[in-house]
Design an enzyme around this catalytic site. Sequence first.
Site, short mmCIF file in Angstrom:
data_model
loop_
_atom_site.label_atom_id
_atom_site.label_comp_id
_atom_site.label_asym_id
_atom_site.label_seq_id
_atom_site.Cartn_x
_atom_site.Cartn_y
_atom_site.Cartn_z
N HIS A 1 -38.44 -53.59 3.71
CA HIS A 1 -39.07 -52.47 2.76
C HIS A 1 -38.85 -52.40 1.33
O HIS A 1 -38.03 -52.40 0.90
CB HIS A 1 -39.92 -50.93 3.33
CG HIS A 1 -40.88 -49.74 2.33
ND1 HIS A 1 -42.24 -50.04 3.03
CD2 HIS A 1 -40.60 -48.91 1.71
CE1 HIS A 1 -42.36 -48.68 1.89
NE2 HIS A 1 -41.71 -48.27 1.21
N GLY B 1 -37.48 -39.78 3.98
CA GLY B 1 -36.67 -38.92 5.26
C GLY B 1 -36.76 -38.93 6.15
O GLY B 1 -36.52 -38.09 7.36
N ASP C 1 -39.09 -51.51 -2.49
CA ASP C 1 -39.93 -50.11 -3.21
C ASP C 1 -40.16 -50.14 -4.64
O ASP C 1 -38.76 -50.25 -5.27
CB ASP C 1 -39.02 -48.22 -3.19
CG ASP C 1 -39.41 -47.87 -1.91
OD1 ASP C 1 -40.30 -48.04 -1.81
OD2 ASP C 1 -38.46 -47.89 -0.91
N HIS D 1 -44.09 -51.77 -1.64
CA HIS D 1 -44.33 -50.64 -2.19
C HIS D 1 -44.82 -50.73 -2.94
O HIS D 1 -43.39 -50.36 -4.06
CB HIS D 1 -44.01 -49.52 -1.08
CG HIS D 1 -44.27 -48.09 -1.32
ND1 HIS D 1 -43.31 -47.06 -0.88
CD2 HIS D 1 -45.49 -47.32 -1.89
CE1 HIS D 1 -44.57 -45.88 -1.30
NE2 HIS D 1 -45.51 -46.12 -1.75
N GLY E 1 -40.70 -41.56 -5.98
CA GLY E 1 -38.90 -41.87 -6.63
C GLY E 1 -38.21 -41.76 -6.09
O GLY E 1 -37.26 -43.23 -7.12
N PHE E 2 -37.38 -41.10 -5.17
CA PHE E 2 -35.89 -41.61 -4.47
C PHE E 2 -35.83 -42.23 -3.18
O PHE E 2 -36.72 -40.96 -2.32
CB PHE E 2 -35.04 -40.08 -5.42
CG PHE E 2 -35.47 -40.13 -7.05
CD1 PHE E 2 -35.06 -40.50 -7.97
CD2 PHE E 2 -36.97 -39.13 -7.55
CE1 PHE E 2 -35.19 -40.78 -8.80
CE2 PHE E 2 -36.60 -39.15 -8.53
CZ PHE E 2 -35.93 -39.86 -9.56
N GLY E 3 -34.60 -42.14 -3.03
CA GLY E 3 -34.63 -41.77 -1.59
C GLY E 3 -33.63 -41.19 -1.19
O GLY E 3 -33.28 -39.84 -2.60
N SER F 1 -35.42 -50.19 3.87
CA SER F 1 -36.07 -49.32 2.15
C SER F 1 -34.88 -50.54 1.37
O SER F 1 -33.59 -49.45 1.37
CB SER F 1 -35.91 -48.89 1.54
OG SER F 1 -36.32 -48.53 0.10
N ASP G 1 -42.91 -43.46 5.59
CA ASP G 1 -41.90 -43.47 4.89
C ASP G 1 -41.53 -41.99 3.79
O ASP G 1 -42.11 -41.01 3.36
CB ASP G 1 -43.15 -44.26 3.65
CG ASP G 1 -41.42 -45.04 2.28
OD1 ASP G 1 -40.59 -44.33 2.24
OD2 ASP G 1 -42.39 -45.74 1.15
N MET H 1 -46.22 -40.17 2.86
CA MET H 1 -45.43 -40.35 2.23
C MET H 1 -44.97 -38.85 2.55
O MET H 1 -45.64 -37.78 2.67
CB MET H 1 -45.56 -40.33 0.70
CG MET H 1 -45.15 -41.18 -0.01
SD MET H 1 -44.37 -42.27 0.24
CE MET H 1 -43.36 -42.16 -0.39
N MET I 1 -40.90 -49.50 -8.29
CA MET I 1 -41.19 -47.61 -9.21
C MET I 1 -41.38 -48.72 -10.85
O MET I 1 -40.57 -49.24 -11.10
CB MET I 1 -40.36 -47.21 -9.35
CG MET I 1 -40.15 -46.60 -7.71
SD MET I 1 -38.62 -45.01 -7.06
CE MET I 1 -39.08 -45.83 -5.52
N MET J 1 -45.15 -47.66 -6.11
CA MET J 1 -45.09 -47.29 -6.95
C MET J 1 -45.45 -47.22 -8.02
O MET J 1 -44.74 -47.25 -9.92
CB MET J 1 -44.46 -45.53 -6.57
CG MET J 1 -43.88 -46.34 -4.65
SD MET J 1 -42.01 -45.15 -4.93
CE MET J 1 -42.40 -47.09 -4.22
#
Length: 229
Positions: free
Chosen positions: A37, A179, A39, A70, A146-148, A12, A177, A141, A41, A72
């Site tokens: 990937h 952790g 992201d 992705h 919202g956050f890495g 990502s 996606d 998920m 948002m 969001m």
Amino acid sequence: MSFDRSLKIAPSILSADFANFGAEIRAVEAEGADWIHVDVMDGHFVPNLTFGPPMCAAIRPHIKTVMDVHLMIAPVDPYIDAFAAAGADILTAHLEAGPHVHRTLQAIRGAGCKAGLALNPGTGIGDIEHLLDMVDLICVMTVNPGFGGQKFIHSQIEKVRRLRQMIGDRPIHIEIDGGITPETAPLMTQAGADVLVAGSAVFKGGSVSNPAPYGDNIRAIKAACATMA
Ligand code: DX5
Ligand code: ZN
């Protein structure tokens, strides 16, 4: 061509250097990334803001593999054509993003992209049964989006196992996606996932001028999965 269920790592770019996306993408692909990937948002569906179609179009020429976008965002439908025109290969919308996800998936395929459906950690798989023939990818998920850099939510392992059974022989990727590390990745590949998104775990310790750690990090995740297979 037969469906490719082999393990793929999708770094990502949320964890890359935002001032240097083109070089970061070239570096991480040279180091073994299978997909890229992206992201997106909107500060409304998720409590963070990233980038939109012009940014995707700008990075597209630097991606040789697969541009995995992705979304969001809510609503999704007004933006599908713009992200398709920006060159997305896969467009993934959230089940929670609106009441008409069936229409959204139709529109994504209609725009010439592969259709992905993402599920937040609190969402069950019961509601997707009638969508299975409309999707090319389901993204589970394992953090709240919202956050890495967030902690992996272990309750999603059982969800992926059940999802894998529900999918059966259908040509649908299961993407995870959030952790993902060498410790958590094998739990998900054992449960049935074939695409692992990883932000912080891939980009940590490296940079455009020192990209070797990207490759080491990707290989560490793949090796951990192979050991537990
Ligand atoms: C979270 C994003 C993820 C995120 C993953 O909302 O969808 O793709 O970048 O980051 P890590 O791998 O650091 O959890
Ligand atoms: Zn993501």
